[in-house]
Design a protein around this motif. Structure first.
Motif: not given
Length: 259
Positions: A156-173
């Protein structure tokens, strides 16, 4: 995805562990860089506190996860310690790590919020790197979607929420390390900003996930995110009001240490 990176002497070395270890090393590295420019914190603090914070953080992360999945683990007690297969809750890790930092600061007579500020950017970067371990394990993903960047999990094609949070975390850093650390006005400012920004981002990302832990009908991570946002706001308000003029250090190579 294959969660096993390679086998060494018959032991499977998993990507999950590699990403966590990489994130931890980078967290220490960036904390040391900030501490070098902060005369209020001993130079060895980042390494010393990591000796206690990393294991206690892992214990906290696993304990948190197991407790909220106790219906399963109560019937599979042999899997309680099987962290190599995943199952670490970041909020539990943050609680465990913070406890270790607090004890360390009390023992060494270091300002708790001052050290938190030095650690916060590296910690959130480590979180972003660690999320790729979830990707290799095929976990921490969202529901079915048709967005162009969807990933295939179980057909199934699903949201890559791990990627969303990774991008969020790097942005906060990037924001904390390269901008806010140079504008810091009082102890706890970076830590408070981290709690607010991560809490907001995690609240919305959690709503897309399909593997959330629950407190009754509520997603645990969303409840904890709201608590974290509230505590972050209170931290900024209290610390900004209690600050004395000249009684802080700007992390830009110029320090003010008047008492």
């Amino acid at each position: 995805m294959n969660p096993v990176a390679f086998t060494l002497f018959g032991l499977e070395v998993r990507w999950y562990g590699i990403f966590i270890a990489t994130g931890a090393l980078l967290a220490i590295f960036f904390a040391e860089k900030l501490i070098e420019r902060n005369p209020r914190v001993p130079k060895e603090a980042a390494v010393d506190v990591s000796i206690f914070a990393l294991p206690l953080g892992i214990i906290g992360a696993r304990t948190y996860y197991v407790l909220f999945e106790w219906q399963y683990y109560s019937a599979h007690l042999s899997e309680v310690l099987a962290i190599r297969n995943g199952g670490l809750a970041i909020h539990g890790g943050l609680i465990g790590g913070s406890l270790a930092i607090f004890i360390y600061c009390r023992t060494k007579k270091i300002s708790f919020f001052e050290l938190l500020d030095m650690l916060a950017p590296g910690v959130v970067l480590a979180q972003g790197i660690g999320r790729w371990g979830n990707f290799m394990n095929g976990e921490a993903h969202g529901g079915v979607t048709t967005v162009p960047w969807a990933i295939n999990v179980g057909g199934q094609m699903v949201h890559p929420t791990f990627l969303y949070e990774s991008m969020l975390d790097v942005g906060i850093f990037l924001f904390l390390y390269f901008y806010l650390s140079k504008k810091r006005r009082f102890s706890g400012e970076l830590a408070g900003a981290y709690m607010i920004l991560y809490g907001i981002g995690r609240f919305f990302i959690e709503g897309l996930r399909t593997d959330s832990l629950y407190i009754g009908p509520l997603r645990t991570a969303q409840v904890v995110s709201i608590i974290g946002i509230t505590l972050g706001i209170l931290l900024l308000l209290v610390q900004s009001k209690s600050k004395k003029t000249g009684d802080y250090t700007l992390i830009d190579g110029k320090s003010s240490t008047k008492e």
